[in-house]
Design a protein around this motif. Structure first.
Motif, PDB file in Angstrom:
ATOM      1  N   GLY A  97       0.821  -1.213   0.000  1.00  0.00           N
ATOM      2  CA  GLY A  97       0.000   0.000   0.000  1.00  0.00           C
ATOM      3  C   GLY A  97       0.853   1.261   0.000  1.00  0.00           C
ATOM      4  O   GLY A  97       1.670   1.435   0.887  1.00  0.00           O
ATOM      5  N   CYS A  98       0.656   2.138  -1.006  1.00  0.00           N
ATOM      6  CA  CYS A  98       1.427   3.384  -1.058  1.00  0.00           C
ATOM      7  C   CYS A  98       0.587   4.441  -1.770  1.00  0.00           C
ATOM      8  O   CYS A  98      -0.537   4.181  -2.185  1.00  0.00           O
ATOM      9  CB  CYS A  98       2.752   3.165  -1.795  1.00  0.00           C
ATOM     10  N   ASN A  99       1.166   5.644  -1.932  1.00  0.00           N
ATOM     11  CA  ASN A  99       0.372   6.724  -2.530  1.00  0.00           C
ATOM     12  C   ASN A  99       0.135   6.505  -4.026  1.00  0.00           C
ATOM     13  O   ASN A  99      -0.788   7.061  -4.598  1.00  0.00           O
ATOM     14  CB  ASN A  99       1.040   8.090  -2.285  1.00  0.00           C
ATOM     15  N   ILE A 100       0.968   5.668  -4.655  1.00  0.00           N
ATOM     16  CA  ILE A 100       0.803   5.438  -6.089  1.00  0.00           C
ATOM     17  C   ILE A 100      -0.337   4.443  -6.345  1.00  0.00           C
ATOM     18  O   ILE A 100      -1.194   4.669  -7.197  1.00  0.00           O
ATOM     19  CB  ILE A 100       2.128   4.963  -6.732  1.00  0.00           C
ATOM     20  N   CYS A 101      -0.380   3.349  -5.579  1.00  0.00           N
ATOM     21  CA  CYS A 101      -1.472   2.374  -5.788  1.00  0.00           C
ATOM     22  C   CYS A 101      -2.644   2.660  -4.851  1.00  0.00           C
ATOM     23  O   CYS A 101      -3.614   1.900  -4.818  1.00  0.00           O
ATOM     24  CB  CYS A 101      -0.972   0.942  -5.617  1.00  0.00           C
ATOM     25  N   LYS A 102      -2.540   3.743  -4.107  1.00  0.00           N
ATOM     26  CA  LYS A 102      -3.587   4.148  -3.164  1.00  0.00           C
ATOM     27  C   LYS A 102      -3.964   3.004  -2.223  1.00  0.00           C
ATOM     28  O   LYS A 102      -5.142   2.780  -1.912  1.00  0.00           O
ATOM     29  CB  LYS A 102      -4.827   4.646  -3.904  1.00  0.00           C
ATOM     30  N   GLY A 103      -2.971   2.242  -1.831  1.00  0.00           N
ATOM     31  CA  GLY A 103      -3.180   1.198  -0.843  1.00  0.00           C
ATOM     32  C   GLY A 103      -3.754  -0.093  -1.387  1.00  0.00           C
ATOM     33  O   GLY A 103      -3.918  -1.065  -0.648  1.00  0.00           O
ATOM     34  N   SER A 104      -4.057  -0.160  -2.695  1.00  0.00           N
ATOM     35  CA  SER A 104      -4.730  -1.344  -3.230  1.00  0.00           C
ATOM     36  C   SER A 104      -3.767  -2.484  -3.536  1.00  0.00           C
ATOM     37  O   SER A 104      -4.172  -3.639  -3.676  1.00  0.00           O
ATOM     38  CB  SER A 104      -5.467  -0.982  -4.519  1.00  0.00           C
ATOM     39  N   GLY A 105      -2.469  -2.152  -3.684  1.00  0.00           N
ATOM     40  CA  GLY A 105      -1.504  -3.184  -4.046  1.00  0.00           C
ATOM     41  C   GLY A 105      -1.427  -3.431  -5.551  1.00  0.00           C
ATOM     42  O   GLY A 105      -0.572  -4.169  -6.017  1.00  0.00           O
ATOM     43  N   TRP A 106      -2.341  -2.822  -6.314  1.00  0.00           N
ATOM     44  CA  TRP A 106      -2.337  -2.954  -7.777  1.00  0.00           C
ATOM     45  C   TRP A 106      -2.123  -1.583  -8.409  1.00  0.00           C
ATOM     46  O   TRP A 106      -2.635  -0.586  -7.911  1.00  0.00           O
ATOM     47  CB  TRP A 106      -3.699  -3.459  -8.277  1.00  0.00           C
ATOM     48  N   VAL A 107      -1.389  -1.554  -9.521  1.00  0.00           N
ATOM     49  CA  VAL A 107      -1.325  -0.318 -10.293  1.00  0.00           C
ATOM     50  C   VAL A 107      -1.693  -0.579 -11.740  1.00  0.00           C
ATOM     51  O   VAL A 107      -1.339  -1.604 -12.314  1.00  0.00           O
ATOM     52  CB  VAL A 107       0.064   0.360 -10.287  1.00  0.00           C
ATOM     53  N   GLU A 108      -2.392   0.414 -12.296  1.00  0.00           N
ATOM     54  CA  GLU A 108      -2.770   0.323 -13.696  1.00  0.00           C
ATOM     55  C   GLU A 108      -1.565   0.731 -14.547  1.00  0.00           C
ATOM     56  O   GLU A 108      -0.952   1.762 -14.296  1.00  0.00           O
ATOM     57  CB  GLU A 108      -3.942   1.279 -13.925  1.00  0.00           C
ATOM     58  N   ILE A 109      -1.240  -0.099 -15.543  1.00  0.00           N
ATOM     59  CA  ILE A 109      -0.127   0.302 -16.430  1.00  0.00           C
ATOM     60  C   ILE A 109      -0.616   0.703 -17.815  1.00  0.00           C
ATOM     61  O   ILE A 109       0.161   1.227 -18.613  1.00  0.00           O
ATOM     62  CB  ILE A 109       0.960  -0.801 -16.548  1.00  0.00           C
ATOM     63  N   GLY A 110      -1.918   0.476 -18.105  1.00  0.00           N
ATOM     64  CA  GLY A 110      -2.411   0.904 -19.414  1.00  0.00           C
ATOM     65  C   GLY A 110      -3.803   0.397 -19.704  1.00  0.00           C
ATOM     66  O   GLY A 110      -4.414  -0.313 -18.897  1.00  0.00           O
ATOM     67  N   GLY A 111      -4.299   0.807 -20.892  1.00  0.00           N
ATOM     68  CA  GLY A 111      -5.600   0.346 -21.369  1.00  0.00           C
ATOM     69  C   GLY A 111      -5.402  -0.516 -22.597  1.00  0.00           C
ATOM     70  O   GLY A 111      -4.361  -0.452 -23.259  1.00  0.00           O
ATOM     71  N   SER A 112      -6.423  -1.339 -22.902  1.00  0.00           N
ATOM     72  CA  SER A 112      -6.279  -2.238 -24.051  1.00  0.00           C
ATOM     73  C   SER A 112      -7.650  -2.696 -24.523  1.00  0.00           C
ATOM     74  O   SER A 112      -8.671  -2.415 -23.886  1.00  0.00           O
ATOM     75  CB  SER A 112      -5.450  -3.465 -23.657  1.00  0.00           C
ATOM     76  N   GLY A 113      -7.677  -3.421 -25.633  1.00  0.00           N
ATOM     77  CA  GLY A 113      -8.941  -3.989 -26.103  1.00  0.00           C
ATOM     78  C   GLY A 113      -8.858  -4.406 -27.559  1.00  0.00           C
ATOM     79  O   GLY A 113      -7.821  -4.240 -28.211  1.00  0.00           O
ATOM     80  N   MET A 114      -9.994  -4.953 -28.050  1.00  0.00           N
ATOM     81  CA  MET A 114     -10.087  -5.311 -29.467  1.00  0.00           C
ATOM     82  C   MET A 114     -10.533  -4.066 -30.233  1.00  0.00           C
ATOM     83  O   MET A 114     -11.499  -3.402 -29.830  1.00  0.00           O
ATOM     84  CB  MET A 114     -11.117  -6.434 -29.665  1.00  0.00           C
TER      85      MET A 114
END
Ligand code: PHE
Length: 339
Positions: free
Chosen positions: A267-284
């Motif tokens: 948990g930190c200020n970058i992942c706002k405590g969630s433990g996950w960080v978004e690195i991008g968007g994607s799709g078809m």
């Protein structure tokens, strides 16, 4: 006279003393000349001559000694006091910027699976940044709140707004409009959004877009490409998840999250405590987008993604504040010297 003859004139400093004491306007000789007016008139002439003699003597001694001192110093190497055993002063060499290091690393990883680089303009028209990408007329991203619009030159013949691109997806459109199929491209570049600057966000940042268009391209292909990239970039020991999302230009769409490597899940200020960080968007790639670019959406399909280079760099090197990338503090930049 004896005093003048005996004075020390062996060094440049002593010589300077001598000049001030005997020849200077406030020196001893000048003093004696001053006192001349107190001498009775009948003696003045003789004493004046004596003083003049003394002055000449002093001047002669000075000239001679000065020549000697100069000759002595000319015989010595200019750097006689230089210590040749001192270590050399190193040249101040610059270092590569961390964002560039990571950009190149990312492009190398994608190059290994066949993605070649394409680039496009940072000042873009509405068509390539929004309309061709299936953004509806009233989409909030078109709002002045998010996008920097560019004022056309007075009298310019423009039929659509120009803006600083808000993502690298404009290059997708340009590549699909002009290149033969199949397309396999990565598109790095600067993007701009009208956002408040903080540890996590900036009004200028960098993305790498990816696009693959061919027959029978599936979401599984997209996932494998992203898995491959994340493993190559961060190693085996990392979690990846695709989170359903929405973009006007992809269907279905997913955001890509990985384990927060800044706090390792704590948990930190970058992942706002969630433990996950978004690195991008994607799709078809949405069939409307393929058609907008003149590609037969019955025959072809494709996937696309966009990632933030700042975010990847922060995770790779545990940089906790994105503002460090643009402040040019050499104490920060030098830490990447060995990379
Ligand atoms: N353009 C999107 C953004 O800036 C990212 C994206 C790229 C999403 C390609 C899907 C496909 O957030």
């Amino acid at each position: 006279a004896a005093e003048v003859a005996a004075a020390d004139v062996s060094t440049a400093a002593a010589l300077d003393q001598f000049r001030l004491l005997y020849l200077g306007r406030k020196g001893r000789l000048a003093d004696l000349f001053d006192q001349l007016k107190t001498v009775p008139a009948e003696d003045r002439r003789a004493i004046g001559q004596q003083l003049n003699g003394l002055k000449q003597q002093a001047q002669a001694r000075f000239d001679e000694a000065q020549a000697a001192v100069e000759a002595a110093s000319a015989n010595q190497p200019a750097d006689a006091n230089f210590d040749y055993t001192l270590p050399p002063v190193p040249n101040a060499l610059g270092t590569r910027h961390p964002l560039n290091l990571v950009r190149e690393q990312m492009l190398r990883i994608f190059a290994r699976i066949g993605f070649a680089v394409a680039e496009g303009p940072e000042i873009e028209d509405d068509w390539h940044n929004f309309t061709a990408l299936n953004f509806p007329e009233n989409h909030p991203a078109r709002d002045m709140q998010d996008t920097f619009f560019v004022e056309p030159a007075p009298g310019a013949d423009v039929t659509q707004p120009f803006l600083l691109r808000t993502h690298t997806s404009n290059v997708q459109v340009r590549v699909m409009e002009t290149e033969p199929l199949p397309i396999r491209r990565v598109m790095p570049g600067r993007v701009y959004r009208n956002e408040a600057i903080s540890a996590r966000a900036h009004m200028m940042f960098h993305q790498i877009e990816g696009l693959y268009v061919d027959e029978n391209v599936s979401f599984a292909d997209l996932k494998q490409t992203i898995y491959y990239f994340v493993r190559e970039m961060f190693g085996e020991d990392i979690n990846i998840r695709f989170r359903p999302s929405y973009f006007p230009f992809t269907e279905p769409s997913a955001e890509i999250d990985i384990t927060c490597l800044i706090c390792k899940g704590a948990g930190c200020n970058i992942c706002k405590g969630s433990g996950w960080v978004e690195i991008g968007g994607s799709g078809m790639v949405d069939p409307n987008v393929l058609e907008n670019c003149g590609i037969d959406s019955e025959k072809y399909s494709g996937y696309a993604w966009g990632m933030g280079i700042e975010r990847i760099t922060m995770l790779k090197y545990q940089v906790k504040d994105l503002r460090l990338f643009t402040e040019n503090d050499v104490r920060f930049l030098r830490q990447f010297e060995a990379q």
